[in-house]
Design a protein around this motif. Structure first.
Motif, short mmCIF file in Angstrom:
data_model
loop_
_atom_site.label_atom_id
_atom_site.label_comp_id
_atom_site.label_asym_id
_atom_site.label_seq_id
_atom_site.Cartn_x
_atom_site.Cartn_y
_atom_site.Cartn_z
N VAL B 182 0.67 -1.19 0.02
CA VAL B 182 -0.67 -0.01 0.31
C VAL B 182 0.79 1.32 -0.17
CG1 VAL B 182 -2.04 1.33 1.39
CG2 VAL B 182 -1.83 -1.00 1.51
N PRO B 183 0.79 2.29 -1.12
CA PRO B 183 1.55 3.34 -1.35
C PRO B 183 1.53 4.56 0.63
CG PRO B 183 0.06 3.20 -3.03
CD PRO B 183 0.03 2.18 -2.42
N LEU B 184 2.62 4.97 0.83
CA LEU B 184 2.84 5.32 2.24
C LEU B 184 1.52 6.45 2.48
CD1 LEU B 184 6.76 5.72 2.10
CD2 LEU B 184 5.07 4.20 4.00
N GLU B 185 1.37 7.22 1.30
CA GLU B 185 -0.13 8.32 1.59
C GLU B 185 -1.55 7.59 1.48
OE1 GLU B 185 3.01 7.91 -1.00
OE2 GLU B 185 2.22 7.69 -3.17
N GLU B 186 -1.46 6.70 1.30
CA GLU B 186 -2.61 5.61 1.24
C GLU B 186 -2.40 5.24 2.75
OE1 GLU B 186 -3.61 3.53 -1.84
OE2 GLU B 186 -3.06 4.37 -3.81
N LEU B 187 -1.92 5.22 3.23
CA LEU B 187 -1.83 4.50 5.11
C LEU B 187 -2.65 5.58 5.82
CD1 LEU B 187 1.55 2.82 5.11
CD2 LEU B 187 -0.54 1.82 5.22
N PRO B 188 -2.88 5.01 6.78
CA PRO B 188 -4.03 5.45 7.77
C PRO B 188 -3.17 5.85 9.07
CG PRO B 188 -4.36 3.33 8.03
CD PRO B 188 -3.48 3.26 7.34
N SER B 189 -3.43 7.07 9.51
CA SER B 189 -2.62 7.74 10.51
C SER B 189 -0.87 6.76 11.01
CB SER B 189 -3.01 8.57 11.80
OG SER B 189 -3.89 7.84 12.30
N TRP B 190 -1.88 5.69 11.99
CA TRP B 190 -1.53 4.70 13.04
C TRP B 190 -0.82 3.80 12.11
CZ3 TRP B 190 -1.96 -0.40 11.49
CH2 TRP B 190 -3.70 -1.20 10.12
N GLY B 191 -0.95 3.41 10.55
CA GLY B 191 -0.18 2.79 9.70
C GLY B 191 0.73 3.38 9.54
N MET B 192 0.67 4.85 9.47
CA MET B 192 2.05 5.95 9.73
C MET B 192 3.04 5.63 10.33
SD MET B 192 2.66 7.21 6.52
CE MET B 192 4.79 7.66 6.65
N ALA B 193 2.12 5.78 11.55
CA ALA B 193 2.88 6.12 12.43
C ALA B 193 4.18 4.13 12.17
CB ALA B 193 2.17 5.34 14.22
N LEU B 194 3.29 3.05 12.73
CA LEU B 194 4.34 1.41 12.16
C LEU B 194 5.20 2.06 11.36
CD1 LEU B 194 1.59 -0.49 13.07
CD2 LEU B 194 3.06 0.24 14.36
N ALA B 195 4.76 2.55 9.98
CA ALA B 195 5.50 2.33 8.75
C ALA B 195 7.40 3.43 9.22
CB ALA B 195 5.24 3.62 7.80
N VAL B 196 7.34 4.35 9.85
CA VAL B 196 8.34 4.97 9.96
C VAL B 196 8.94 4.61 11.05
CG1 VAL B 196 7.90 7.69 9.43
CG2 VAL B 196 7.29 6.91 11.91
N CYS B 197 8.42 3.27 11.92
CA CYS B 197 9.60 2.80 12.34
C CYS B 197 10.50 1.83 11.73
CB CYS B 197 9.13 1.68 13.84
SG CYS B 197 8.21 3.29 14.55
N SER B 198 9.58 0.90 10.65
CA SER B 198 10.37 0.61 9.57
C SER B 198 11.63 0.94 9.11
CB SER B 198 9.74 -0.53 8.92
OG SER B 198 10.05 -1.06 7.64
N PRO B 199 12.77 0.01 8.97
CA PRO B 199 14.23 0.75 8.16
C PRO B 199 13.74 -0.27 6.88
CG PRO B 199 14.79 -1.51 9.44
CD PRO B 199 12.93 -0.74 9.69
N LEU B 200 12.85 -0.24 6.32
CA LEU B 200 12.74 -0.70 4.76
C LEU B 200 11.54 0.20 4.40
CD1 LEU B 200 12.17 -3.33 2.71
CD2 LEU B 200 10.16 -4.53 4.24
N THR B 201 10.69 1.42 5.31
CA THR B 201 10.03 2.07 4.48
C THR B 201 10.88 2.48 4.20
OG1 THR B 201 9.25 1.99 6.05
CG2 THR B 201 8.11 4.11 5.11
N TYR B 202 11.93 3.16 4.27
CA TYR B 202 12.88 4.04 3.90
C TYR B 202 13.49 3.58 2.22
CZ TYR B 202 12.12 6.03 8.02
OH TYR B 202 11.34 6.04 8.95
N PHE B 203 14.06 1.66 2.43
CA PHE B 203 14.57 2.06 1.08
C PHE B 203 13.24 1.37 0.01
CE2 PHE B 203 15.58 -1.69 -1.83
CZ PHE B 203 16.99 -0.89 -2.09
N THR B 204 12.08 1.54 0.48
CA THR B 204 11.70 1.32 -0.69
C THR B 204 10.59 2.67 -1.16
OG1 THR B 204 10.38 -0.30 1.09
CG2 THR B 204 8.82 -0.16 -1.12
N ASP B 205 10.81 3.53 -0.36
CA ASP B 205 10.79 4.94 -0.50
C ASP B 205 11.93 5.81 -1.64
OD1 ASP B 205 9.27 7.35 -0.71
OD2 ASP B 205 10.50 8.20 0.61
#
Lengths: 309, 249
Positions: B182-205
């Motif tokens: 799911v694209p980051l911009e479509e994540l709910p706020s709780w999902g976004m809060a989790l996404a920033v804790c994952s290093p994989l988020t930054y590489f995928t970006d």
């Protein structure tokens, strides 16, 4: 001169069990020191602390003056280890295992290749060098482990039961190599169950029981220390009576078993001289003469309290 | 300087040993090459309305993440079981060197297999817009994920399946919160809060930026986050293994 290994108050506790309990000893340069004890006495735990594989709970260990806790790399650089369990990489060839050791110990590649070839040849496994270790026999694995431990020409060698379960040929080869190494100046710390091996090889032995050192001395002194009375067995080609022998100086008693006399004495040297003098005096020849001093097995069993268990 | 060279030689020797024993095996290599191919097909044929560039970027993230953490968590338990870890521990190689050696093999394997995904992307005609940024990100992320793999090996068990289970428990959820499906911009706020804790988020970006030119976080922030994660995971792996490695012996 400081000892090559200096151990002071070494202690290891596993839960409620004190596996090694404040032991202290020293291993001198150029000696073969045997470390003996029954199963579970703390031999392997001690060896693992001496090599820095597991940390100690109290005490200190210095190897060539380097504290194994604070300067483990320096301490390990000058020593080689043959652990209890054969632990070469089974998926690598013998040669690859040796080259790995060369890299870990910083041996230049050309020197490592020369030395590996020499060691494998000496140990009789040169032609198997490119075969994966998983295809080696137990004896071959143990010889490879020894080669891996010796590759960087260590001044100190730790061996934990190096000949356990090996065939006679491998055992003899390894013991012969150890003697040669020691003659060349290598200090050896040998953990073994084999009293005969310890008796033949070691300058001194330390005996550990329930995590505590119960004796440290030369094998012959240890044997002598546990038995006040020595026994001598002698046979003659002529008639000698019990009274003849019992009246000799230094002899406490004599009894006959078959054609042999069993003499008990506090002073073996004086008794043998008396027996020789008697044979001359009576004109009878001594056919056999041997001292039946307690064996290292006897000393070990007595000192570890295993006798009669 | 000589001491540093010695450590590098030790770490490289350990890495080569790992590659020979654990990575350069037919099944591991085949799995490593086929996994991204099949994952791509699963994505592509899934019928979702996502662009190939988005899919490939996510696939590249997953590939690098899974391959860099595939073997490294199990090396210590395997070697503890086989008693070969005792061989390393009794050598002059420090625990830090052993950990870095294992990480090096994992980094090389991760990058190697990720190159297959990159070749798929290029073969499909996707434009690589920011090659240097992607190369830097692949390197940083491979280090970061390999360090995470070593971190997963910290519990002092010599039963590899225990570690692999723990590893799967962490790895699979991480994929779902890292903007891959799911694209980051479509994540709910709780999902976004989790996404920033994952290093994989930054590489995928960054992978997405490299192929599409669009990104959610600033590229410098992605790179910085990967670097910080890599550093923290590496230091934590070394410190924690110093504590637990003796308990494997």
């Amino acid at each position: 001169m400081p000892g090559v290994i200096e151990v002071s108050g070494l202690t290891k506790v596993f839960g409620a069990i004190t596996a090694v309990d404040h032991i202290s000893f020293e291993v001198r340069e150029g000696e073969i020191f045997g470390f003996l004890g029954p199963n579970g006495a703390g031999k392997t735990t001690t060896t693992r602390m001496l090599t820095g594989v597991i940390p100690m709970d109290a005490g200190s260990v210095h190897i060539f003056g380097h504290d194994i806790s604070t300067a483990p790399v320096r301490a390990r650089q000058r020593s080689g280890v043959v652990p209890e369990t054969s632990n070469a990489y089974a998926d690598l060839t013998g040669w690859q295992n040796l080259m790995l050791m060369a890299d870990l110990y910083g041996v230049p590649r050309r020197r490592a290749e020369e030395r590996s070839r020499d060691l494998l040849e000496t140990l009789g496994i040169l032609e198997r060098r490119d075969q994966k270790v998983q295809g080696y026999s137990k004896g071959m694995k143990q010889r490879l482990i020894l080669a891996m431990a010796l590759l960087h020409e260590p001044e100190l060698l730790f061996l934990d039961e190096p000949t356990s379960g090996l065939d006679v040929q491998s055992t003899r080869m390894i013991l012969s190599l150890l003697r040669g190494l020691n003659e060349g100046g290598t200090t050896i710390f040998l953990t073994t169950h084999n009293m005969d091996e310890a008796n033949q090889l070691c300058d001194r032995v330390g005996i550990i029981r329930d995590g505590r050192i119960v004796a440290i001395d030369a094998p012959e002194k240890l044997k002598a220390a546990i038995e006040r009375l020595h026994r001598i067995e002698v046979s003659f080609d002529g008639a000698v009576t019990a009274d003849d022998l019992a009246s000799l100086p230094g002899i406490a008693g004599a009894g006959r078993t078959g054609d042999k006399w069993q003499i008990t004495t506090e002073d073996a040297d004086a008794a043998i001289r008396s027996v020789v003098a008697l044979s001359r005096e009576r004109g009878v020849r001594i056919v056999t003469l041997q001292t039946l001093a307690p064996s290292l097995d006897d000393a070990f069993l007595r000192l570890t309290g295993e006798e009669g268990r | 300087m000589a001491a540093l060279q010695g450590r590098v030689r030790q770490a490289w020797a350990i890495a080569r040993k790992d590659m020979r024993i654990y990575y350069l095996k037919g099944p591991v290599l085949i799995f490593g090459v086929f996994m991204p191919v099949f994952l791509f097909l699963a994505f592509y044929m899934g019928g979702r309305d996502l662009s190939p560039a988005f899919l490939l970027a996510g696939l590249m993230g997953m590939t690098l993440f899974f391959t860099s953490t595939a073997v490294s968590p199990a090396i210590f338990p395997w070697e503890g079981q086989a008693k070969t870890l005792e061989r390393l521990a009794a050598s002059p190689a420090s625990i830090a060197t052993i950990v870095l050696g294992d990480m090096t093999a994992s980094v090389i394997f991760g990058i190697g297999v990720t190159m297959v995904t990159l070749l798929i992307a290029l073969g499909l005609g996707l434009p690589l817009l920011h090659g240097f940024v992607l190369a830097a990100a692949i390197l940083l992320a491979a280090v970061c994920f390999s360090a995470l793999g070593m971190l997963l090996a910290v519990p002092p068990t010599n039963v590899p399946s225990n570690i692999m289970m723990l590893s799967s428990l962490l790895k699979f959820p991480l994929v779902f919160i890292s903007g891959i499906f799911v694209p980051l911009e479509e994540l709910p706020s709780w999902g976004m809060a989790l996404a920033v804790c994952s290093p994989l988020t930054y590489f995928t970006d960054i992978a997405r930026y490299s192929f599409t030119g669009t990104h959610f976080f600033p590229v410098a922030a992605d790179i910085a986050a990967l670097a910080v994660f890599a550093l923290v995971f590496t230091v934590a792996a070394v410190v924690l293994h110093r504590r637990t490695m003796p308990r494997r012996m």
